[in-house]
Scaffold this active site. Structure first.
Site, PDB file in Angstrom:
ATOM      1  CG  ASP A 100      61.257  36.187  14.776  1.00 59.49           C
ATOM      2  OD1 ASP A 100      61.291  37.552  15.147  1.00 59.49           O
ATOM      3  OD2 ASP A 100      61.028  35.813  13.870  1.00 59.49           O
ATOM      4  CG  ASP A 208      58.152  40.979  15.251  1.00 53.69           C
ATOM      5  OD1 ASP A 208      57.997  40.406  14.108  1.00 53.69           O
ATOM      6  OD2 ASP A 208      57.049  41.766  15.711  1.00 53.69           O
ATOM      7  CD  GLU A 267      58.980  42.906  10.662  1.00 58.55           C
ATOM      8  OE1 GLU A 267      58.331  42.338   9.719  1.00 58.55           O
ATOM      9  OE2 GLU A 267      58.941  42.864  11.728  1.00 58.55           O
ATOM     10  CG  HIS A 339      56.769  34.873   8.651  1.00 57.52           C
ATOM     11  ND1 HIS A 339      57.980  35.594   8.925  1.00 57.52           N
ATOM     12  CD2 HIS A 339      56.026  35.509   9.846  1.00 57.52           C
ATOM     13  CE1 HIS A 339      57.975  36.609   9.662  1.00 57.52           C
ATOM     14  NE2 HIS A 339      56.954  36.691  10.482  1.00 57.52           N
ATOM     15  CG  ASP A 340      55.099  38.794   8.085  1.00 53.88           C
ATOM     16  OD1 ASP A 340      54.272  37.850   8.584  1.00 53.88           O
ATOM     17  OD2 ASP A 340      55.808  39.280   8.353  1.00 53.88           O
TER      18      ASP A 340
HETATM   19  C1  NOJ Z   1      56.036  41.027  12.101  1.00 54.27           C
HETATM   20  C2  NOJ Z   1      56.105  39.812  11.753  1.00 54.27           C
HETATM   21  O1  NOJ Z   1      56.899  39.371  10.670  1.00 54.27           O
HETATM   22  C3  NOJ Z   1      54.574  39.515  11.574  1.00 54.27           C
HETATM   23  O2  NOJ Z   1      54.449  38.121  11.325  1.00 54.27           O
HETATM   24  C4  NOJ Z   1      53.659  39.683  12.845  1.00 54.27           C
HETATM   25  O3  NOJ Z   1      52.532  39.290  12.833  1.00 54.27           O
HETATM   26  C5  NOJ Z   1      54.163  41.071  13.278  1.00 54.27           C
HETATM   27  N1  NOJ Z   1      55.485  41.764  13.440  1.00 54.27           N
HETATM   28  C6  NOJ Z   1      53.706  41.406  14.694  1.00 54.27           C
HETATM   29  O4  NOJ Z   1      54.619  40.505  15.642  1.00 54.27           O
END
Ligand code: NOJ
Length: 569
Positions: A100, A208, A267, A339-340
């Site tokens: 990551d 990210d 992302e 994970h989100d």
């Molecule tokens: C995206 C990540 O997937 C998430 O988990 C994170 O809180 C935010 N970016 C900030 O880095």
């Protein structure tokens, strides 16, 4: 048939959230030796790439997405030597490791920020976004923030630094200050760090919120959505004016001319298909693929906490548009979970009576599309959302802050909790369920987060032992991508756009045509697919029922048919 396409077009990626995957030392938090010890599970599943959520030193304000040292491992997760060992053992099994890369922001405890904050004259002052108070206002007072933007974790995006009398920008928590990518020194430092990781043997990066690194200047107020306390700054920082330039530069500085087979995935919240074509056009050399968010927003209203029922035609239209938009240029990533996101079987499937069948259906619909599929830990077991009893069970900064702010503004706590239970990120973060022993075999200690009580039924040991499990269905899907070229490379045509329960599409390559047909409901249905009676008597390549046949699909049934057709000239 030999097809000249990048290696990742036939690859499947598995995402690990290290703190919740496997704990080797009994401290209740997953770690790198825990991952290494479980590599055989991943090898059996057949995945090609492992994406590790952040394992770097961090105050853990956002579970590691707040990094205080880019070139080390947090003692919570182990050591650099443990990481080297994981890379070596993964490579021995033919599995690549993608790290990551969190470079829109650092931790406020990163030495770069500590230095930047130390004085307005610091040589690193300009590595972050420092601004004076809004003209005419008193620094530090409510409303004096340089812009009116709201942060992703509630509250303003600006934190007042009393010592210097200025504010710094943080799109996420105040402990995640945004780096200033306008400064070439910042970019050079990031590229050097990336090269260091590649030299160490890793195989690429998941980037990210990478489409937030270019901000439109001057920074200015955003529109205030109805009922909101803060403005929407996203037009100023999503896919800003220099984003393509920065990503092309990163590619040149880090990857160009380097021997090896790498993967880059950006992302990109809010990215459009048109942007994604540019980002992933190989001739432009920016990134290999992006994570877009449209299909995981179809059940959300103005914010992610406005939960809407799923309308299948809307989901199909969205994914179909992405398939079409990236058909001739660029490439899709395919995901339901990370994970989100809440667990997909609870979100778009049925996590009760039809848990197994609907989990397999969802996997089938996703993996049969054109793109690179991502499996999030536990998805291959059909893991579900967790039964959070009250706010104290939620640990994620986003959930905790939202509850505090929303109820503070008068929202009904029961309603806010309801939305957290449905959409909250904690659903994805309960520990991986390995077996039916205490804490699901995740740890010998006290897990940092409670294990989902359904682990006695939903666990890897049971799934691996059962040839009809979700695990083995995913294994077959992954295998199919490698053995049937139409899966990775065929054209995709969406069918039955308006059908409220049937998801259907064809894939075609040369003289092979596949039909994917799936019933997103708990009632039987006869799909209105043209010539379905013939398809149904032909070859069933894969299905989620042992003997699915006939013109009618059972509840949550999914089938993949194959037939030979005249090759297109
Ligand atoms: C995206 C990540 O997937 C998430 O988990 C994170 O809180 C935010 N970016 C900030 O880095």
């Amino acid at each position: 048939m030999s097809i000249d396409a990048p290696w990742w077009t036939t690859a499947v990626v598995y995402q690990i959230y290290p703190r919740s995957f496997a704990d080797s030392n009994g401290d209740g938090i997953g770690d790198l030796p825990g991952v290494t010890a479980r590599l055989d599970h991943l090898a059996l599943l057949g995945i090609d790439v492992l994406w590790l959520s952040p394992i770097y030193p961090s105050p853990q304000d956002d579970n590691g997405y707040d990094i205080s040292d880019y070139q080390d491992v947090d003692p919570l997760f182990g050591t650099l030597a443990d990481l080297d060992e994981l890379v070596a053992q993964a490579h021995d099994r033919g599995i690549k490791i993608v790290m990551d890369l969190v470079v829109n922001h650092t931790s406020d405890e990163h030495p770069w920020f500590v230095e930047s904050r130390s004085s307005v004259d610091s040589p690193k002052r300009d590595w972050y976004w420092w601004r004076p108070a809004r003209p005419g206002s008193q620094p530090g007072e409510a409303g004096a923030e340089p812009t009116n933007w709201g942060s992703f974790f509630s509250g303003p995006t600006w934190e007042y630094d009393e010592a210097s009398g200025e504010y710094y920008l943080h799109l996420f928590s105040p402990k995640q200050p945004d780096l200033n990518w306008e400064n070439p020194e910042v970019r050079e430092a990031v590229y050097a760090m990336m090269r260091w990781w590649l030299d160490r043997g890793v195989d690429g990066f998941r980037m990210d919120v990478i489409n937030m690194i270019s901000k439109e200047l001057p920074l200015r107020d955003g529109d205030v959505p109805e009922g909101a306390a803060e403005g929407d700054g996203s037009p100023s920082y999503l896919c800003g004016p220099r984003i393509h330039e920065f990503l092309a530069e990163m590619h040149r500085e880090v990857f160009a001319g380097r021997d090896g087979a790498f993967l880059t995935v950006g992302e990109m919240p809010g990215v459009t298909v048109e942007d994604a074509r540019l980002f992933t056009d190989p001739d432009r050399a920016e990134v290999d693929m992006v994570f877009q968010f449209e299909h995981v927003s179809v059940d959300q209203g103005a914010t992610k906490w406005d939960v809407l029922p799923l309308q299948l035609p809307v989901l199909k239209a969205s994914l179909g548009r992405w398939q079409e938009g990236l058909a001739d240029v660029g490439w899709n990533s395919l995901y339901w979970n990370n994970h989100d996101q809440p667990r997909v079987v609870s979100r778009f499937g049925d996590d009760g009576e039809y848990r197994l069948r609907s989990a397999k259906l969802l996997g089938t619909v996703l993996h049969l599309q054109r793109g690179t599929p991502y499996v999030y830990q536990g998805e291959e077991l059909g893991m579900t959302n967790a039964p959070f009893a009250g706010i104290d069970d939620f640990l994620d900064i986003e959930a905790v802050n939202h509850f505090r702010v929303a109820t503070g503004l008068g929202a009904d706590p029961a309603e806010v909790l309801g939305a957290l239970r449905t959409m909250g990120r904690d659903n994805a973060r309960t520990p991986m369920q390995w077996d039916e022993t205490l804490h699901a075999g995740f740890t010998d200690g006290e897990p940092w987060m409670a294990v989902n009580p359904n682990y006695t039924e939903v666990n890897a040991e049971a799934a691996v032992a059962d040839p009809d499990s979700v695990f083995h269905h995913y294994r077959r899907l992954i295998e199919l991508r490698k053995t049937e070229p139409a899966v990775a490379h065929g054209d995709l045509t969406m069918l039955l756009a308006d059908d409220p329960v049937v998801y259907a599409f064809t894939r075609r390559l040369g003289d092979t045509e596949l039909l994917v047909v799936a019933n997103f409901s708990g009632d039987p249905v006869k799909p209105e697919v043209p010539e379905y009676a013939e398809w149904a008597t032909g070859e069933l390549l894969l299905g989620n029922l042992t003997n699915g046949s006939g013109p009618e699909l059972a509840p949550w049934e999914a089938r993949v048919h194959r037939r030979k057709v005249a090759a297109l000239s």
